[in-house]
Design a protein around this motif. Structure first.
Motif, PDB file in Angstrom:
ATOM      1  N   GLN B 319       0.826  -1.200   0.000  1.00  0.00           N
ATOM      2  CA  GLN B 319       0.000   0.000   0.000  1.00  0.00           C
ATOM      3  C   GLN B 319       0.862   1.253   0.000  1.00  0.00           C
ATOM      4  OE1 GLN B 319      -3.549  -0.134   2.456  1.00  0.00           O
ATOM      5  NE2 GLN B 319      -3.029   1.859   3.341  1.00  0.00           N
ATOM      6  N   VAL B 320       0.456   2.216  -0.790  1.00  0.00           N
ATOM      7  CA  VAL B 320       1.107   3.529  -0.794  1.00  0.00           C
ATOM      8  C   VAL B 320       0.034   4.552  -0.446  1.00  0.00           C
ATOM      9  CG1 VAL B 320       2.352   5.231  -2.178  1.00  0.00           C
ATOM     10  CG2 VAL B 320       2.729   2.793  -2.582  1.00  0.00           C
ATOM     11  N   GLU B 321       0.350   5.442   0.485  1.00  0.00           N
ATOM     12  CA  GLU B 321      -0.643   6.434   0.894  1.00  0.00           C
ATOM     13  C   GLU B 321      -0.158   7.837   0.584  1.00  0.00           C
ATOM     14  OE1 GLU B 321      -1.973   6.113   4.913  1.00  0.00           O
ATOM     15  OE2 GLU B 321      -2.368   3.965   4.754  1.00  0.00           O
ATOM     16  N   GLY B 322      -1.098   8.756   0.528  1.00  0.00           N
ATOM     17  CA  GLY B 322      -0.770  10.163   0.331  1.00  0.00           C
ATOM     18  C   GLY B 322      -0.630  10.502  -1.144  1.00  0.00           C
ATOM     19  N   ALA B 323      -0.022  11.669  -1.377  1.00  0.00           N
ATOM     20  CA  ALA B 323       0.093  12.163  -2.756  1.00  0.00           C
ATOM     21  C   ALA B 323       0.861  11.190  -3.641  1.00  0.00           C
ATOM     22  CB  ALA B 323       0.774  13.518  -2.744  1.00  0.00           C
ATOM     23  N   GLN B 324       1.821  10.499  -3.039  1.00  0.00           N
ATOM     24  CA  GLN B 324       2.628   9.571  -3.851  1.00  0.00           C
ATOM     25  C   GLN B 324       1.795   8.407  -4.411  1.00  0.00           C
ATOM     26  OE1 GLN B 324       5.483   7.342  -1.454  1.00  0.00           O
ATOM     27  NE2 GLN B 324       4.533   8.196   0.353  1.00  0.00           N
ATOM     28  N   ALA B 325       0.646   8.186  -3.793  1.00  0.00           N
ATOM     29  CA  ALA B 325      -0.233   7.123  -4.313  1.00  0.00           C
ATOM     30  C   ALA B 325      -0.749   7.479  -5.695  1.00  0.00           C
ATOM     31  CB  ALA B 325      -1.405   6.899  -3.364  1.00  0.00           C
ATOM     32  N   LEU B 326      -0.788   8.777  -5.980  1.00  0.00           N
ATOM     33  CA  LEU B 326      -1.330   9.222  -7.268  1.00  0.00           C
ATOM     34  C   LEU B 326      -0.254   9.316  -8.342  1.00  0.00           C
ATOM     35  CD1 LEU B 326      -3.616  12.069  -5.877  1.00  0.00           C
ATOM     36  CD2 LEU B 326      -4.150   9.654  -6.174  1.00  0.00           C
ATOM     37  N   LEU B 327       1.008   9.163  -7.924  1.00  0.00           N
ATOM     38  CA  LEU B 327       2.098   9.190  -8.899  1.00  0.00           C
ATOM     39  C   LEU B 327       2.101   7.885  -9.685  1.00  0.00           C
ATOM     40  CD1 LEU B 327       4.921  10.584  -6.584  1.00  0.00           C
ATOM     41  CD2 LEU B 327       3.670  11.834  -8.353  1.00  0.00           C
ATOM     42  N   PRO B 328       2.749   7.911 -10.842  1.00  0.00           N
ATOM     43  CA  PRO B 328       2.822   6.646 -11.577  1.00  0.00           C
ATOM     44  C   PRO B 328       3.410   5.550 -10.698  1.00  0.00           C
ATOM     45  CG  PRO B 328       3.700   8.437 -12.883  1.00  0.00           C
ATOM     46  CD  PRO B 328       3.423   9.003 -11.523  1.00  0.00           C
TER      47      PRO B 328
END
Lengths: 177, 353
Positions: B319-328
């Motif tokens: 799981q990746v959370e935060g703005a970095q979740a929206l990065l490629p």
């Protein structure tokens, strides 16, 4: 303990009727691509409607009704398939003809009967049913005229159907025991 | 035409229709026959059912005749249907990416199917409701997580079916029977060789997790893989048994922007055949992986089996959370060397499973 919106039991029921549902759809849309599209759409709607399902109700009947609406909508919306039955046929087909228990027995009998096919038929059957080649492709692969391939596939289906009908009583007895 | 030749004619026309070589006249003729009598309708339904089974089940029918002979009591159909459903739902999931404007999506936006009893082990994406800003993306995301969640549950249901029916093979996993437990494992099916600059931690294969699904509103990118399901119904004194699970993970990205959290979970299920499964409890442990492609981090989870445990589900979440979740997304999330041990009260260990 909270209730799940898609209970485990609901998932189980949905997975258990997949082949019946597909057969039902295919009977009215005898084009695999269209039938698979409708199956997918029906599955999505069934997921969405998980909370609306009454656990005391007949799940297969409920699912088939949803599939039927999808089929009718598909027929009305676009005549994408070259092969197309009328809405009257949709009304004529009944869910009882695709009962899951019958289908399970047929499946078991089919496994037995498939083994009994002559070798040359099995190679054609494999190309058609497993590799999903169309008649033209099979004709090219086996270097035989298209009409001959079509006739062989018809005989394969006839042989299997006859064999399955014969085996069903024994398979039913085996499965009941 | 006598009834017998009518049946033959019906079979002939059905075969042509199924091979998509029937003319419109032949289609009309077949339709007329089907509607003329219930017996013809039933024969047609039978032929279509047979056809659907041949296509649907061809892998088993064609590839495993000897196994079919060997296990005559195996109830193939349920297993096949579950596998088929997984495939169907996966296709449906894919379909939504291809048809983001589908009218089905709007009503799927609330992520209403993603709820879990034991949040610790199977915490679901939350709050993925349609935003007013971007009308289409959040809906797609909601559907994606909805279907991913449904697919996950279906896979567990399928594994339980396989184990309950003592089936010894499966398209989706390797089934191994031991003295007092049976294992359904997807590890081989998820394994890949070295890729994207990452070498397996051990041997020449490693687990590659599926692509993450992104919840734009919640800013969470997540993937959960069911790795193994264990049938522990025959385990002696299960209530006095502990399970240790261990795995090594690598987040597959050298970028410092990606901090991926991995979570290894063990969940206990109870329920008789045909009944709804109840989750008795779960345990999970998480670790944030570094961005070093060459290093593998150890992740372990320990769990005492609750009384009444019939099945254990071992899953891994990235799981990746935060703005970095929206990065490629990074090229992939990897795991290796899953080890699961049973420890009885007498400190006897059964391992690895």
């Amino acid at each position: 303990m909270e209730d799940e919106s898609v209970p485990f039991e609901y998932s189980r029921k949905l997975t258990a009727i997949q082949r019946s549902l597909y057969a039902y759809i295919l009977s009215m849309l005898p084009n695999r691509s269209d039938a698979e599209d409708i199956l997918q759409e029906t599955n999505l709607i069934l997921c969405r409607k998980a909370n609306e399902y009454d656990p005391e109700g007949h799940f297969q009947g409920w699912a088939f009704r949803i599939a039927r609406f999808q089929i009718m909508a598909h027929m009305t919306k676009a005549r994408r398939s070259k092969i197309h039955f009328s809405n009257e046929l949709v009304d004529a087909m009944t869910e009882e003809d695709f009962d899951t228990k019958t289908l399970n027995v047929t499946q078991r009998a089919l496994q037995i009967c498939y083994d009994l096919l002559p070798k040359h038929m099995r190679s054609i059957a494999r190309l058609r049913f497993k590799d999903e080649k169309n008649l033209r492709e099979i004709s090219a692969l086996v270097n035989r005229p298209l009409g001959s391939v079509s006739a062989t596939l018809h005989r394969i289906r006839q042989n299997l159907a006859q064999c399955v009908r014969q085996k069903i009583p024994a398979v039913e007895a085996e499965m009941d025991s | 035409m006598n009834p017998s030749s009518k049946f033959e004619r019906l079979e002939f026309l059905t075969s042509k229709v199924l091979d998509e070589i029937a003319s419109s006249d032949e289609i009309s003729e077949l339709e007329g026959l089907i509607q003329s009598h219930a017996d013809y309708r039933k024969r047609y339904a039978f032929l279509v059912t047979q056809e659907s089974l041949l296509h649907w089940e061809s892998a088993e029918v064609v590839e495993y005749p000897s196994i079919v002979k060997e296990f005559k009591l195996i109830s193939f159909p349920v297993f096949s249907s579950v596998a088929a459903c997984v495939a169907a739902l996966f296709c449906a999931w894919t379909l939504f990416f291809e048809n983001p404007d589908s009218d089905l999506e709007g009503s799927l936006a609330s992520n209403d199917l993603v709820v879990e009893k034991n949040g610790a082990a199977f915490s679901s994406d939350s709050g993925s409701k349609s935003s007013s800003g971007d009308a289409s993306s959040p809906r797609v995301v909601a559907n994606q997580s909805l279907l991913a969640d449904f697919r996950k549950k279906t896979l567990v249901a399928h594994a339980v079916e396989v184990l309950e029916n003592n089936r010894r093979f499966d398209d989706d996993a390797v089934v191994e029977m031991h003295r007092d437990h049976t294992s359904w494992s997807r590890i081989n099916h998820l394994s890949v060789p070295a890729q994207n600059g990452i070498l397996p931690f051990d041997g020449n294969q490693m687990i590659k997790m599926s692509e993450m699904s992104v919840d734009v509103d919640a800013r969470i990118a997540k993937v959960e893989e069911t790795l193994q399901v264990l049938d522990v119904r025959k385990l002696p004194n299960p209530a006095q048994t502990k399970i240790d699970a261990e795995i090594f993970v690598n987040n597959g990205s050298s970028s410092n922007h990606h901090t991926t959290e991995f979570k290894l979970s063990v969940r206990a299920l109870h329920g008789e055949r045909g009944e709804a499964r109840i989750s008795l409890g779960s345990s999970s442990n998480a670790i944030v992986a570094d961005s070093d492609l060459t290093s593998w981090e150890r992740l372990a989870s320990e769990f005492t089996l609750p009384e009444g445990t019939d099945f254990l589900v071992i899953s891994l979440t990235a799981q990746v959370e935060g703005a970095q979740a929206l990065l490629p997304h990074n090229p992939g999330n990897y795991a290796d060397l899953l080890s699961v041990n049973f420890k009885s009260s007498k400190d006897s260990v059964t391992a690895p499973l």
